[in-house]
Design a protein around this motif. Structure first.
Motif, PDB file in Angstrom:
ATOM      1  N   PRO A 218      44.975  42.091 -21.218  1.00  0.00           N
ATOM      2  CA  PRO A 218      45.246  41.076 -22.247  1.00  0.00           C
ATOM      3  C   PRO A 218      44.755  39.669 -21.921  1.00  0.00           C
ATOM      4  CG  PRO A 218      47.237  41.540 -21.019  1.00  0.00           C
ATOM      5  CD  PRO A 218      46.189  42.471 -20.483  1.00  0.00           C
ATOM      6  N   THR A 219      43.725  39.526 -21.105  1.00  0.00           N
ATOM      7  CA  THR A 219      43.263  38.187 -20.721  1.00  0.00           C
ATOM      8  C   THR A 219      42.657  37.428 -21.898  1.00  0.00           C
ATOM      9  OG1 THR A 219      41.239  39.251 -19.931  1.00  0.00           O
ATOM     10  CG2 THR A 219      42.918  38.717 -18.289  1.00  0.00           C
ATOM     11  N   ASP A 220      41.844  38.104 -22.701  1.00  0.00           N
ATOM     12  CA  ASP A 220      41.192  37.394 -23.800  1.00  0.00           C
ATOM     13  C   ASP A 220      42.207  36.927 -24.836  1.00  0.00           C
ATOM     14  OD1 ASP A 220      38.630  36.653 -25.288  1.00  0.00           O
ATOM     15  OD2 ASP A 220      39.621  37.935 -26.770  1.00  0.00           O
ATOM     16  N   GLY A 221      43.195  37.755 -25.122  1.00  0.00           N
ATOM     17  CA  GLY A 221      44.226  37.334 -26.069  1.00  0.00           C
ATOM     18  C   GLY A 221      44.998  36.122 -25.574  1.00  0.00           C
ATOM     19  N   PRO A 256      48.077  31.433 -33.752  1.00  0.00           N
ATOM     20  CA  PRO A 256      48.479  31.761 -32.381  1.00  0.00           C
ATOM     21  C   PRO A 256      48.551  33.276 -32.183  1.00  0.00           C
ATOM     22  CG  PRO A 256      50.388  31.189 -33.671  1.00  0.00           C
ATOM     23  CD  PRO A 256      49.205  30.984 -34.578  1.00  0.00           C
ATOM     24  N   PRO A 257      48.638  33.734 -30.936  1.00  0.00           N
ATOM     25  CA  PRO A 257      48.855  35.173 -30.692  1.00  0.00           C
ATOM     26  C   PRO A 257      50.176  35.616 -31.298  1.00  0.00           C
ATOM     27  CG  PRO A 257      48.218  34.033 -28.665  1.00  0.00           C
ATOM     28  CD  PRO A 257      48.494  32.979 -29.686  1.00  0.00           C
ATOM     29  N   ILE A 263      54.797  39.759 -26.018  1.00  0.00           N
ATOM     30  CA  ILE A 263      55.754  40.649 -25.349  1.00  0.00           C
ATOM     31  C   ILE A 263      55.005  41.703 -24.544  1.00  0.00           C
ATOM     32  CG2 ILE A 263      57.551  42.379 -25.731  1.00  0.00           C
ATOM     33  CD1 ILE A 263      58.420  40.750 -28.180  1.00  0.00           C
ATOM     34  N   TRP A 264      53.948  42.264 -25.145  1.00  0.00           N
ATOM     35  CA  TRP A 264      53.142  43.261 -24.448  1.00  0.00           C
ATOM     36  C   TRP A 264      52.505  42.658 -23.186  1.00  0.00           C
ATOM     37  CZ3 TRP A 264      52.041  47.979 -23.266  1.00  0.00           C
ATOM     38  CH2 TRP A 264      50.811  48.283 -22.682  1.00  0.00           C
ATOM     39  N   ALA A 265      51.976  41.434 -23.281  1.00  0.00           N
ATOM     40  CA  ALA A 265      51.336  40.810 -22.124  1.00  0.00           C
ATOM     41  C   ALA A 265      52.337  40.600 -20.986  1.00  0.00           C
ATOM     42  CB  ALA A 265      50.699  39.479 -22.527  1.00  0.00           C
ATOM     43  N   VAL A 270      54.624  43.143 -15.658  1.00  0.00           N
ATOM     44  CA  VAL A 270      55.722  43.822 -14.971  1.00  0.00           C
ATOM     45  C   VAL A 270      55.331  45.267 -14.649  1.00  0.00           C
ATOM     46  CG1 VAL A 270      58.109  44.600 -15.184  1.00  0.00           C
ATOM     47  CG2 VAL A 270      57.455  42.340 -16.046  1.00  0.00           C
ATOM     48  N   ALA A 271      54.717  45.954 -15.618  1.00  0.00           N
ATOM     49  CA  ALA A 271      54.354  47.363 -15.417  1.00  0.00           C
ATOM     50  C   ALA A 271      53.297  47.522 -14.338  1.00  0.00           C
ATOM     51  CB  ALA A 271      53.866  47.962 -16.741  1.00  0.00           C
ATOM     52  N   VAL A 272      52.272  46.684 -14.347  1.00  0.00           N
ATOM     53  CA  VAL A 272      51.204  46.806 -13.352  1.00  0.00           C
ATOM     54  C   VAL A 272      51.720  46.412 -11.968  1.00  0.00           C
ATOM     55  CG1 VAL A 272      48.918  45.956 -12.679  1.00  0.00           C
ATOM     56  CG2 VAL A 272      49.398  46.484 -15.061  1.00  0.00           C
ATOM     57  N   LEU A 273      52.618  45.426 -11.892  1.00  0.00           N
ATOM     58  CA  LEU A 273      53.219  45.090 -10.605  1.00  0.00           C
ATOM     59  C   LEU A 273      54.057  46.264 -10.091  1.00  0.00           C
ATOM     60  CD1 LEU A 273      53.680  42.978  -8.411  1.00  0.00           C
ATOM     61  CD2 LEU A 273      55.625  42.131  -9.745  1.00  0.00           C
TER      62      LEU A 273
END
Length: 285
Positions: A218-221, A256-257, A263-265, A270-273
């Protein structure tokens, strides 16, 4: 606490390698060049006449967006290369074998390193944004609509790539982690631009590909969230751009996003950590 101890040791290691000092030295050079350039802008003629305050503010807005775009790349890529050797280098050198027999869990190692590097990225982003916004305010009497929100999104973007590289570092070498992080970051940005172009030409396939890419990384968002916080409404009006043209411009955004994306970002980090902790716990040392 073991987590805070690991975080403190990680920060000391960054300072010992002079990575932080080198980054701040180069950043000071950019600050000096920015101040010099903005100081000269009011003296430039506009059609043979001195530039009006409105024109100067528009120019300041454009340059501020471009500067923050440059720094967002620097912060994100720097985060990837800082985190790339965080775990694998300690494994290769045997430092992990010396730490883990003590009352330190593998979770403590991963989370401690993440906290230290995330704090480093956050502080650097805050300093960069504060100084650059201060320069534009001093020399051109301009501030973006929402400076704190812009800094938050840029730091968040760096932390996303930092988290990914840290997770990859539990399985891959530092060079591979850094390269993969940089490539994915670039691909995500290109697909984000492609998504905007797909909206212009009403190509749903391209739009869907861009949307999926923004969910995977989600970096671009998040950059578009920073762009929304940096972009004054007067800039769009001065450009005379239609709503359709704004959608296809990578440096213009109409809104804006969405809250679900934010919430997903947050959940993504948290999930990747958590995945990084799980991967490190399952790895044979």
């Amino acid at each position: 606490m073991p987590v805070l101890t690991i975080a403190q040791l990680t920060l000391r290691e960054m300072l010992r390698r002079r990575v932080v000092l080198a980054a701040f030295a180069l950043t000071l050079l950019v600050f000096a060049l920015t101040a010099w350039g903005f100081q000269k802008l009011p003296d430039l003629p506009c059609g043979g006449q001195p530039c009006s305050p409105t024109v100067l503010r528009t120019v300041a807005a454009v340059f501020t967006i471009l500067l923050m775009f440059m720094f967002s790349f620097i912060i994100a890529l720097g985060a990837a290369f800082l985190a790339a050797p965080a775990i694998c280098s300690d494994i290769d050198s045997g430092i992990v074998l010396a730490m883990l027999p003590r009352p330190i869990r593998r979770l403590d190692v991963v989370v401690g390193k993440w906290l230290a590097l995330a704090a480093l990225i956050a502080v650097y982003t805050l300093i960069v944004c504060a100084v650059e916004f201060g320069i534009t305010h001093i020399f051109l009497d301009y501030l973006p609509p929402n400076p704190p929100l812009a800094a938050l999104f840029i730091a968040w973007e760096g932390i996303v790539l930092l988290t990914f590289a840290l997770a990859a570092s539990t399985r891959l070498g530092p060079i591979a982690c850094g390269i993969i992080g940089v490539v994915l970051f670039g691909v995500a940005w290109v697909l984000g631009v492609a998504q905007q172009i797909g909206l212009v030409f009403e190509n749903q396939t391209v739009v869907n590909i861009g949307a999926i890419a923004s969910l995977i990384l989600p970096t671009d968002g998040l950059w578009r969230g920073a762009l929304y916080a940096l972009e004054p409404a007067a800039l769009l009006a001065a450009g005379g751009a239609t709503a359709r043209a704004q959608v296809g411009n990578p440096f213009m955004i109409g809104g804006p996003p969405t809250t679900p994306f934010l919430i997903w970002a947050a959940l993504w980090v948290v999930a990747v950590l958590g995945l990084a902790v799980y991967s490190f716990q399952r790895r044979d040392l």
